[in-house]
Motif scaffolding. Structure first.
Motif, PDB file in Angstrom:
ATOM      1  N   PRO A 176      27.349 -37.539   4.706  1.00 39.26           N
ATOM      2  CA  PRO A 176      26.057 -37.434   5.389  1.00 39.26           C
ATOM      3  C   PRO A 176      26.206 -36.772   6.754  1.00 39.26           C
ATOM      4  O   PRO A 176      27.170 -37.021   7.478  1.00 39.26           O
ATOM      5  CB  PRO A 176      25.609 -38.898   5.522  1.00 39.26           C
ATOM      6  N   VAL A 230      25.302 -36.118  10.520  1.00 38.89           N
ATOM      7  CA  VAL A 230      24.697 -36.758  11.690  1.00 38.89           C
ATOM      8  C   VAL A 230      23.848 -35.726  12.414  1.00 38.89           C
ATOM      9  O   VAL A 230      24.331 -34.652  12.786  1.00 38.89           O
ATOM     10  CB  VAL A 230      25.784 -37.325  12.626  1.00 38.89           C
ATOM     11  N   TYR A 235      20.371 -40.091  11.491  1.00 40.46           N
ATOM     12  CA  TYR A 235      20.340 -39.294  10.270  1.00 40.46           C
ATOM     13  C   TYR A 235      18.893 -38.979   9.911  1.00 40.46           C
ATOM     14  O   TYR A 235      17.993 -39.802  10.113  1.00 40.46           O
ATOM     15  CB  TYR A 235      20.989 -40.046   9.105  1.00 40.46           C
ATOM     16  N   LEU A 255      19.568 -36.663   3.325  1.00 33.66           N
ATOM     17  CA  LEU A 255      20.522 -37.559   2.668  1.00 33.66           C
ATOM     18  C   LEU A 255      20.389 -37.461   1.161  1.00 33.66           C
ATOM     19  O   LEU A 255      19.292 -37.288   0.627  1.00 33.66           O
ATOM     20  CB  LEU A 255      20.288 -39.003   3.122  1.00 33.66           C
TER      21      LEU A 255
END
Length: 1357
Positions: free
Chosen positions: A726, A728, A746, A751
């Motif tokens: 994932p 940032v 996030y 995602l």
């Protein structure tokens, strides 16, 4: 970022339009079919629209397996729209199966007339690639269906902006809905604020139907639709009514509510009135027999009024909505969400079924998504918006309630059990007398929280912003006067600093000096207190029905809930939080997934027994046929229609009815063909109440069928593939316990399925901000949702020294313990008094016997149990052992009157020789012997005549329940001439066991608290919470004394009043301003009386605590600390501290009221209220009935007294007129306000009531009343209220004044006429009164749901 739920108030957002992007989805086809790639238009918003926000969810397909009903997904649009109070959310399935979502303001008159129409226009425009002018009706050829949930009805009810309505009611009942249950909403508000009635005028209809009893001279019986035999005593006088209706029309009233006695079973009279009204030209007529055909005229009447008030408003909205489309939506299926979670056609959407239309969509949303993907685990819905939070539960079927109040109106209609509490993002923050307080006041949408830059107050949103849990950059620039600035963290900090200054001033200068707190610690404290406030209703909702909250999944939605979900789940012991990918739009999604529902219901009065099963099956079959026909008429094929049958069952002689389905209990040879409802009833009764009554017959109150047309819609999501770990987006700093932590941020849209994110972190999309707390882990599921695994909180150290944040949390925890004890007692008790009337209190006490928390707040119990516990400590000394449980009711041992039995359990802890705390429960037992049934004799002169006496009795010894010994004690009064032992031993023993069980629950919960914090800390905070109540009372006394000094007045105040026998109640109060203390000296009060008006000392202390709480004027802990600043002097041998053998039953119900009048009179707080409970008892060999009757409340500085309401030390509900007449041999001829009985004044006193009972059998009538000789006083020049009067009109026409206290034999045809006292006036009658401030203020956002109704019922005893 935080945005409100559709019904909340929060930061307005620009319209968020979902841009097609990311993976494409297939539409149509069954399993195994290959994908068909569809490329939507993808056109960006036109110049008329605002910019698209990033991070919106990808497209999804709503598969439709029922083209006959919903239309084909190919080529046509399906819209699901949640029109909330602040925002409108649009969820659209577009041709090809992809989805667009859109959020816009519900009111924006500068840009559009109607938000749902505008939302549809924008999506059609964007998808079609052409401009669609706002001033032209929209082409509907590409629209298959529109589903809508709306708060139009709720807002009209809250703001009282409905249709002008007249109420038509049976003669003698013109004020029935005004009086209602006669209970007041807020126990401690002397102004008795009550919502205004929905009707503008009342017409009394000359007609009367009664239940047939075959008396001599009775007419021929007719059969009602319940099967009951009825007597039509007076047909409808249509001729006399015609002229009155024409008068209403001439005054511009076009909507009527028709509410006639017993119309639930005999609807013909209402139908005749309705036909006449339609003939004359009334545009809307709501008949209570059609609005909700259930017994109980008061809630049925409110429902009919709400229907007449709201339905025309809804119809106007629907007509306006239609005009925005070509052909007025003739060929489009338009469905509206009802309060019960089902969709209904636009033309049959009515006001009484629309009040929860908005929130119901969210419940359907999480039930159709979270429950399924979490493997069928029960789910708690947590919908946190701007002003309030909605809590609900789903475990495979919707939980409905059939009577609940919204905005002061009790509606009898199936509605989802959605519990609303006044805690949301906009809830205001206060520091009061050492306590952190969150809400219930809200900043609203305007001015909103301080960070909105409009001068608003500090709120929960500001606290989250200060802690770094909201990121201003994620919000659009729409704040400030010009609506063009970002959120202001500086404004939040400045507003919170003002509160932090108060906190730190208290910490450094208060009774326990401590180190000051940082701004972040103060903000964190308020967030923790807000979380605890929201946990209490969740505990109550689950435990009330025998469920463990920790066994649930928390489904979080709404704009504000994401910041609090982890903390709420952790506090409740839950290990999973589920946040749907459309959590900010879940209500609209729920509409898209909902089914169409048609319900049919009719009343019944058959026993549930083999001889009635055929009749029940016939009724159910008929109702099922109605449902199926209605759904087929809407286009559903029979294969898509299912029905579920219900019987509303209760044990005979009880009021606790359960709506029971047999869907999990198939028919047997010993049940109706529709299913084994008896087995379903027993199973649910055991789960909710812990026992059954096998020897008691079961009665059917109502027969109901719910038909469902399955829409076939389901949500399909093709997960976004992971492309590495994932990403940032940025890193920020968030404050948690212990300080700031680096917190990655996030974007939800970036995602993919399977991504795992360790807390702390923030997940952001366009509609919400999700905080994943430390020790928690978030995962993106295969369906694109967020599942958070909640880890245990790092153990913190809480010391015994006072911490105001911890004090606020302990205050909630202590109250929650008392509340949960009460739930156990109510569930396991068997008697009507405890199980249904909820006449009990449970409490927690410190090691010295001092009260720590008490629930519910029954006025006459306040503080009284403390005297009982402390008596046992002094009486038994060291002779208390583990396994002991004590029973007491004696007045000299802290008792109030003998039927109130108090069960006390001392609690021991390893290593401690004396009890470390005590728990106790006090319950009113219907009979404990004595000279009269019910143990409430009007003419008792000694204590022994009032029943069994327990000074200090070991009910349980060494863990063994002493059944034989307590039975002997309960039967002991039978040895006294003229007396009887208990007349209901079985209920006494069952209820005593329930009280022991309730105490055991309290021990378990405090044990858990000690396990978490340690014994020394818990005991220290018991002391701190008592000190906090003491501080609040000292502040009030100091302010009162200072005010008098400023006006040059003495610091000594006094008052005197009299009982009707002339006994004086005298009070002198001396205020010490420097200490904030007072001496309450009752010297000069009359001696003990030969009768039962003697009041034990505990009664006076309860009255004093009640008055002190009223004078403080805000919520404070009600415990021992309230009396700490006060020294009470009561002369021994007086009517307020009688000898041990004195009769006391009247002191509890009458003298207590006079004590309150004297205290409030000394402080000049308000004029006297009726000062009486008007106790009426009726009985013979086979029945007994007891009631207390309302009167007038006293006026005060700024308010008129309320008429027809209970005041001060009582708040009992009155039996509904239809229930009264169906169960007892009486006819209620009149129940209305006694006009003019309130005292004149600048502010007038409230009127008493007139109540007339016609007897149909011989019986003994007993009355125990006051204020028949001395009038309720006025204040500041106000005139006194009118005295009460008790008349008996004999069948031969003689009228007899019964006096205030008597027992008399009555015969069939006699009439008892009760005139209750009015309240005193306040101020010079010649001085014109301004409009009372309470009427100038808008209604606060109301609580609602089963938890709220339970608490209201507890406080109306």
């Amino acid at each position: 970022m935080e945005t409100p739920a559709a019904r909340g108030s929060g930061p307005p957002e620009p319209d968020a339009t979902g841009e097609p992007g990311g993976p494409r989805f297939r539409a149509g086809g069954g399993r195994g079919q290959g994908p068909e790639r569809v490329r939507p238009n993808g056109r960006r918003a036109t110049g008329a629209d605002r910019p698209v926000l990033p991070g919106l969810p990808a497209e999804e397909s709503l598969l439709d397996s029922s083209p006959t009903t919903m239309g084909s997904p190919e080529g046509r649009f399906h819209f699901a729209i949640d029109r909330g109070g602040t925002f409108t959310d649009v969820f659209a399935q577009c041709p090809g199966g992809h989805v667009r979502v859109l959020k816009l303001l519900s009111e924006d008159p500068a840009n559009y007339v109607d938000a749902p129409t505008e939302g549809i226009r924008r999506i059609l425009e964007q998808e079609g690639g052409m401009l669609l002018p706002r001033d032209r009706p929209l082409d509907t050829s590409r629209i298959a269906s529109i589903r809508m949930g709306t708060t139009v009805a709720t807002n009209a009810l809250l703001e009282r902006r409905g249709e002008r309505v007249a109420l038509l009611v049976t003669r003698g009942f013109r004020d029935l809905l005004h009086v209602g249950t006669q209970a007041r909403e807020d126990l401690f508000d002397l102004a008795v604020p009550m919502p205004e009635m929905l009707y503008e005028e009342v017409l009394e209809v000359d007609e009367r139907v009664v239940l047939y009893r075959g008396e001599p001279g009775a007419g021929m019986p007719v059969k009602g639709r319940t099967g009951d035999l009825l007597e039509v005593q007076q047909p409808v006088d249509l001729g006399g009514l015609r002229g009155k209706l024409e008068g209403l029309l001439s005054r511009g009233i076009r909507s009527l509510a028709v509410v006639l006695m017993h119309s639930y079973t005999w609807a013909q009279h209402e139908q005749q009135v309705g036909a006449l009204a339609h003939e004359l030209g009334f545009t809307h007529v709501s008949l209570s027999s059609e609005a909700m055909p259930m017994v109980r005229i008061v809630p049925r009447g409110h429902t009919a009024c709400a229907d007449a008030y709201l339905t025309p408003t809804i119809q106007r909205y629907v007509q306006g909505f239609r005009r925005g489309f070509q052909g007025q939506l003739k060929d489009v299926q338009v469905l509206f969400m009802r309060s019960d979670g089902g969709l209904a056609p636009m033309d049959s959407f009515s006001g009484s079924r629309a009040v929860l239309s908005g929130p119901a969509g969210g419940v359907v949303g999480y039930s159709a998504t979270t429950y399924r993907v979490e493997g069928g685990h029960p789910v708690i819905g947590f919908d946190m918006g701007g002003t309030s939070t909605d809590v609900s539960r789903y475990a495979g079927e919707f939980e409905h309630i059939f009577e609940a109040s919204t905005a002061g109106v009790t509606l009898q209609a199936p509605q989802l059990d959605i519990n609303t509490v006044a805690a949301g993002g906009g809830s205001r923050l206060f520091f009061r007398s050492g306590l952190f307080v969150v809400g219930p006041e809200s900043a609203g949408a305007h001015p909103g929280p301080a960070c909105y830059r409009k001068g608003g107050p500090v709120t929960v949103t500001d606290a989250n912003l200060v802690l770094g849990r909201l990121l201003p950059a994620s919000f659009p620039r729409i704040f400030g006067p010009g609506e063009d600035q970002p959120l202001s963290p500086e404004a939040s900090r400045k507003a919170l600093e003002a509160v932090a200054t108060e906190v730190n001033s208290f910490l450094t200068n208060g009774p326990c000096p401590a180190s000051p707190l940082s701004l972040e610690e103060v903000a964190m404290g308020f967030v923790r207190v807000a979380n605890e406030a929201m946990c209490r209703p969740i505990r109550a909702l689950t435990q009330a029905r025998g469920h463990d909250p920790s066994a649930h999944v928390l489904a979080c939605f709404g704009g504000a809930g994401g910041q609090h979900a982890c903390a709420i789940a952790r506090a409740l012991g839950m290990d999973t939080v589920h946040i749907h990918r459309h959590s900010g739009l879940l209500s609209a999604l729920g509409l898209a997934l909902a089914d169409v529902v048609h319900e049919a219901q009719e009343p019944c009065s058959l026993p549930y027994a083999p001889e009635t099963f055929v009749q029940l099956d016939q009724r159910l079959s008929r109702l099922e046929e109605q449902c199926v026909d209605a759904l087929r008429a809407q286009g559903f094929p029979r294969a898509q229609i299912s029905t579920e049958s219900f019987l509303h069952l209760r044990y005979q002689g009880t009021d606790c009815a359960l709506m029971v389905s047999a869907h999990q209990h198939p028919a047997t040879a010993h049940s109706p063909r529709a299913g084994d409802f008896g087995a379903g009833f027993v199973e649910r009764y055991v789960r909710e109440f812990g026992f059954i009554i096998p020897e008691r017959p079961v009665v059917v109150d109502d027969v109901r069928v719910r038909g469902t047309g399955r829409s076939g819609l389901r949500l399909e999501y093709v997960p976004k593939a992971q492309s590495g770990p994932p990403q940032v987006d940025k890193t920020t700093r968030c404050y948690f316990e212990g300080g700031y932590q680096e917190t990655p941020v996030y974007l939800l849209g970036e995602l993919g399925a399977g991504h795992k994110l360790q807390g702390p972190c923030l997940l952001i999309d366009s509609n919400s901000t999700i905080l994943v707390e430390p020790a928690c882990q978030a995962e993106v599921t295969e369906t694109g949702d967020i599942r958070i695994s909640v880890g245990a909180e790092a153990p913190g150290t809480v010391g015994a020294q006072l911490d105001p944040i911890q004090l606020s949390i302990f205050s909630h925890r202590f109250m929650s313990i008392a509340e949960q004890m009460g739930r156990i007692l109510q569930r396991t008790a068997i008697s009507t008094n405890i199980k249904e009337r909820l006449d009990f209190s449970c409490a927690l006490f410190g090691p010295d016997g001092g009260l720590v928390s008490n629930a519910p707040h029954i006025p006459v119990h306040l503080g009284a149990m403390q005297e009982t516990v402390q008596f046992q400590i002094q009486h038994l000394g060291a002779d208390l052992h583990p396994g002991d449980v004590l029973l007491s009711n004696h007045p000299c041992a802290g008792g109030s009157h003998l039927p109130d039995l108090t069960v006390i359990t001392p609690v021991f802890w390893p290593g401690q020789t004396r009890p470390v705390f005590y728990v106790a429960s006090r319950g009113h037992h219907a009979d404990i012997g004595g000279i009269t049934p019910g143990s409430m004799p009007p003419h008792s002169t000694t204590l022994q005549q009032e029943g069994a006496v327990f000074l200090s009795f070991r009910l349980v010894q060494a863990g063994v329940f002493q059944e034989e010994a307590v039975t002997e004690a309960l039967q002991a009064p039978g040895k006294i001439p003229g007396c009887s032992g208990t007349r209901n031993l079985h209920d006494n023993l069952s209820d005593l066991r329930a009280q022991v069980a309730a105490n055991q629950k309290g021990i378990q919960l405090v044990g858990e608290l000690i396990g978490q914090y340690g014994l020394d800390v818990v005991q220290a905070y018991m002391g701190h919470i008592q000190a906090n109540a003491e501080l609040a009372v000292r502040d009030m006394l100091r302010a009162f004394g200072t005010s008098r000094q400023a006006r040059g007045l003495s610091l000594e105040v006094s008052a005197e009043d009299h009982m009707d026998d002339g006994s004086p109640i005298r009070l002198r109060v001396q205020i010490n301003v420097s200490e904030g203390s007072a001496v309450f000296d009752f010297s000069g009060t009359g001696p003990e009386v030969f009768g039962n008006l003697n009041a034990p000392r505990a009664i006076t202390l309860s009255a004093l605590i009640y008055c002190l709480r009223c004078l403080v004027g805000r919520d404070i802990p009600l415990n021992q600390g309230c009396l700490a600043p006060v020294r009470v002097v009561i002369p021994k041998g007086s009517i307020l501290d009688p000898s041990p053998e004195a009769a006391v039953v009247g002191g509890n119900v009458l003298t207590s009221q006079r004590v309150v009048d004297v205290i409030l009179g000394a402080f000049g707080a308000c004029a006297a209220s009726q000062g009486c409970m008007n106790n009426v008892t009726l009985g013979n060999a086979h029945m007994g009935y007891y009631e207390t009757v309302a009167g007038g409340a006293g006026a005060g500085p700024g308010w008129h007294g309320r008429g027809g309401v209970h005041s001060h030390m009582t708040n009992t509900r009155i039996t509904d007129p239809e229930i009264l007449e169906s169960r007892y041999p009486v006819i209620l001829r009149r129940f209305e306000l006694r006009l003019g009985s309130g005292g004149r004044g600048r502010f007038r006193g409230g009127d008493g009531v007139i109540r007339e009972l016609l007897f149909r059998e011989e019986a003994l009538l007993s009355v125990l009343t006051e204020r028949r000789a001395f009038q309720p006083y006025g204040l500041m020049g106000g005139e006194p209220g009118t005295r009460g009067l008790n008349l008996l009109i004999r069948k031969d026409g003689r009228t007899v004044n019964l006096g205030g206290k008597t027992s008399v034999l009555v015969s069939p045809g006699d009439v008892f006429c009760l005139h209750t006292p009015g309240g005193g006036g306040y101020g010079d009658p010649e001085d014109p009164a301004p409009l009372p401030a309470s009427l100038l203020q808008p209604l606060a956002f109301p609580e609602r749901g089963s938890v709220y109704e339970y608490r209201r019922a507890q406080e109306t005893v």
